[in-house]
Design a protein around this motif. Sequence first.
Motif, PDB file in Angstrom:
ATOM      1  N   LYS A  89       0.845  -1.192   0.000  1.00 59.29           N
ATOM      2  CA  LYS A  89       0.000   0.000   0.000  1.00 59.29           C
ATOM      3  C   LYS A  89       0.877   1.237   0.000  1.00 59.29           C
ATOM      4  O   LYS A  89       2.106   1.162   0.068  1.00 59.29           O
ATOM      5  CB  LYS A  89      -0.901   0.020   1.230  1.00 59.29           C
ATOM      6  N   LEU A  90       0.211   2.410  -0.079  1.00 60.80           N
ATOM      7  CA  LEU A  90       0.900   3.692   0.033  1.00 60.80           C
ATOM      8  C   LEU A  90       0.008   4.634   0.837  1.00 60.80           C
ATOM      9  O   LEU A  90      -1.165   4.791   0.522  1.00 60.80           O
ATOM     10  CB  LEU A  90       1.179   4.303  -1.350  1.00 60.80           C
ATOM     11  N   LYS A 136      -6.192   7.534  -2.808  1.00 59.81           N
ATOM     12  CA  LYS A 136      -7.602   7.866  -2.585  1.00 59.81           C
ATOM     13  C   LYS A 136      -8.289   6.791  -1.764  1.00 59.81           C
ATOM     14  O   LYS A 136      -7.901   5.622  -1.781  1.00 59.81           O
ATOM     15  CB  LYS A 136      -8.330   8.070  -3.908  1.00 59.81           C
ATOM     16  N   LYS A 137      -9.300   7.208  -1.033  1.00 60.47           N
ATOM     17  CA  LYS A 137     -10.021   6.257  -0.193  1.00 60.47           C
ATOM     18  C   LYS A 137     -10.610   5.155  -1.068  1.00 60.47           C
ATOM     19  O   LYS A 137     -11.121   5.386  -2.157  1.00 60.47           O
ATOM     20  CB  LYS A 137     -11.122   6.961   0.597  1.00 60.47           C
ATOM     21  N   GLY A 138     -10.481   3.938  -0.584  1.00 59.02           N
ATOM     22  CA  GLY A 138     -10.939   2.795  -1.355  1.00 59.02           C
ATOM     23  C   GLY A 138      -9.939   2.317  -2.382  1.00 59.02           C
ATOM     24  O   GLY A 138     -10.215   1.384  -3.133  1.00 59.02           O
ATOM     25  N   PRO A 140      -6.200   0.609  -3.743  1.00 60.60           N
ATOM     26  CA  PRO A 140      -5.616  -0.705  -3.447  1.00 60.60           C
ATOM     27  C   PRO A 140      -5.039  -0.791  -2.036  1.00 60.60           C
ATOM     28  O   PRO A 140      -4.168  -0.009  -1.660  1.00 60.60           O
ATOM     29  CB  PRO A 140      -4.510  -0.837  -4.499  1.00 60.60           C
ATOM     30  N   GLY A 141      -5.547  -1.720  -1.238  1.00 60.65           N
ATOM     31  CA  GLY A 141      -5.015  -1.932   0.107  1.00 60.65           C
ATOM     32  C   GLY A 141      -5.400  -0.863   1.106  1.00 60.65           C
ATOM     33  O   GLY A 141      -4.885  -0.845   2.216  1.00 60.65           O
ATOM     34  N   LYS A 142      -6.318   0.031   0.739  1.00 59.52           N
ATOM     35  CA  LYS A 142      -6.653   1.147   1.621  1.00 59.52           C
ATOM     36  C   LYS A 142      -7.957   0.897   2.375  1.00 59.52           C
ATOM     37  O   LYS A 142      -8.833   0.164   1.925  1.00 59.52           O
ATOM     38  CB  LYS A 142      -6.820   2.434   0.807  1.00 59.52           C
ATOM     39  N   CYS A 143      -8.086   1.550   3.535  1.00 61.05           N
ATOM     40  CA  CYS A 143      -9.366   1.618   4.222  1.00 61.05           C
ATOM     41  C   CYS A 143     -10.350   2.365   3.324  1.00 61.05           C
ATOM     42  O   CYS A 143      -9.991   3.398   2.741  1.00 61.05           O
ATOM     43  CB  CYS A 143      -9.217   2.346   5.549  1.00 61.05           C
ATOM     44  N   PRO A 144     -11.579   1.875   3.164  1.00 63.29           N
ATOM     45  CA  PRO A 144     -12.511   2.526   2.238  1.00 63.29           C
ATOM     46  C   PRO A 144     -12.983   3.894   2.682  1.00 63.29           C
ATOM     47  O   PRO A 144     -13.631   4.602   1.923  1.00 63.29           O
ATOM     48  CB  PRO A 144     -13.682   1.532   2.180  1.00 63.29           C
ATOM     49  N   GLU A 185      -9.565  19.957  -4.367  1.00 63.28           N
ATOM     50  CA  GLU A 185     -10.282  18.986  -5.186  1.00 63.28           C
ATOM     51  C   GLU A 185     -10.157  17.558  -4.668  1.00 63.28           C
ATOM     52  O   GLU A 185     -11.153  16.834  -4.556  1.00 63.28           O
ATOM     53  CB  GLU A 185      -9.804  19.082  -6.631  1.00 63.28           C
ATOM     54  N   TRP A 186      -8.949  17.146  -4.327  1.00 65.95           N
ATOM     55  CA  TRP A 186      -8.770  15.763  -3.859  1.00 65.95           C
ATOM     56  C   TRP A 186      -9.178  15.605  -2.399  1.00 65.95           C
ATOM     57  O   TRP A 186      -9.546  14.512  -1.973  1.00 65.95           O
ATOM     58  CB  TRP A 186      -7.332  15.310  -4.082  1.00 65.95           C
ATOM     59  N   GLY A 187      -9.120  16.700  -1.638  1.00 58.84           N
ATOM     60  CA  GLY A 187      -9.649  16.638  -0.280  1.00 58.84           C
ATOM     61  C   GLY A 187     -11.146  16.399  -0.299  1.00 58.84           C
ATOM     62  O   GLY A 187     -11.689  15.621   0.497  1.00 58.84           O
ATOM     63  N   THR A 188     -11.821  17.076  -1.224  1.00 60.23           N
ATOM     64  CA  THR A 188     -13.265  16.945  -1.347  1.00 60.23           C
ATOM     65  C   THR A 188     -13.667  15.588  -1.927  1.00 60.23           C
ATOM     66  O   THR A 188     -14.563  14.910  -1.414  1.00 60.23           O
ATOM     67  CB  THR A 188     -13.821  18.065  -2.252  1.00 60.23           C
ATOM     68  N   ASP A 189     -13.012  15.196  -3.003  1.00 58.68           N
ATOM     69  CA  ASP A 189     -13.436  13.998  -3.737  1.00 58.68           C
ATOM     70  C   ASP A 189     -12.870  12.695  -3.184  1.00 58.68           C
ATOM     71  O   ASP A 189     -13.522  11.650  -3.281  1.00 58.68           O
ATOM     72  CB  ASP A 189     -13.023  14.122  -5.209  1.00 58.68           C
ATOM     73  N   TYR A 190     -11.654  12.746  -2.614  1.00 55.89           N
ATOM     74  CA  TYR A 190     -10.980  11.498  -2.245  1.00 55.89           C
ATOM     75  C   TYR A 190     -10.467  11.448  -0.809  1.00 55.89           C
ATOM     76  O   TYR A 190      -9.798  10.492  -0.422  1.00 55.89           O
ATOM     77  CB  TYR A 190      -9.801  11.249  -3.202  1.00 55.89           C
TER      78      TYR A 190
END
Length: 297
Positions: A89-90, A136-138, A140-144, A185-190
């Motif tokens: 993961k990252l 981004k949330k969800g 690979p290997g991330k908490c959704p 943008e990525w704070g809002t979307d991901y």
Amino acid sequence: MESPFKHDILKGKVALITGGGSGIGFEISTQFGRHGAAVAIMGRRRQVLDAAVAALREEGIRAIGLEGDVRKQEDASRVLEATISHFGKLDILVNGAAGNFLASPEDLSPNGFRTVMDIDSVGTYTMCHEALKYLKKGGPGKCPYKGGLILNISATLHYTASWYQIHVASAKAAVDSITRSLALEWGTDYDIRVNGIAPGPIEGTPGMRKLVPDEMTSRTREYMPLYKLGEKWDIAMAALYLTSDAGKYVNGTTMVVDGGLWLSRPRHIPKEEVQKLSRVVEKKLKTSNNGLPSSKL
């Protein structure tokens, strides 16, 4: 120096640091590892990477070195895939790769200007772009329900203007803009937090050796409000704060860590002369106001 943070503040995290094999980048890599993270460092020089990884592993830090150029999208993609393949993961991307040299505008070729822009600004965006699917949330290997973190290393050169640094000032202005735009943008979307750090003069770094001759170091100290150069440790501690839960509500900011240097200017008049002038002005005020002290005006 002893860290003020808990030793496991980044426990279980995986961080990729570009330019992580030397200078500030290596100190960030080291402190991330000492605080529980697994570390992948990216750079163009295999010898530097190997030495850095060996030093990290001697401390018991899980670390790998990955050769690549942040200007090349294929290299960015390959390094990120290798990080995921190795660690699964990252969580954190630190964009620390940068180019710099002194040049007056009339002597700086468009190619030289473009090179710094490509490494600092285009390289930062390229790494962010390729890392998105992992951060981004969800992903690979991330908490959704939770996204990752991006930290961009900037500077203060563009806050006003700096001699012989038009290329770097332009590149870092772009980096700061990237930080703010992605935070929005990525704070809002991901649910990805994006922040930056703007270091001041840091002793013992390649940048200081290239940009400030030894005989100029003492003069540099005179202009600084805290009268001292920063340490790589100072930047790493700021990075720990911004990438840990301690900074969980900080997004879209670039933290200046320069001892107040960007606020300072050389003293054009010695303090003693200012005090003399002030006494003269005070005396004139008292005389012109029938003896009323200035505090009563």
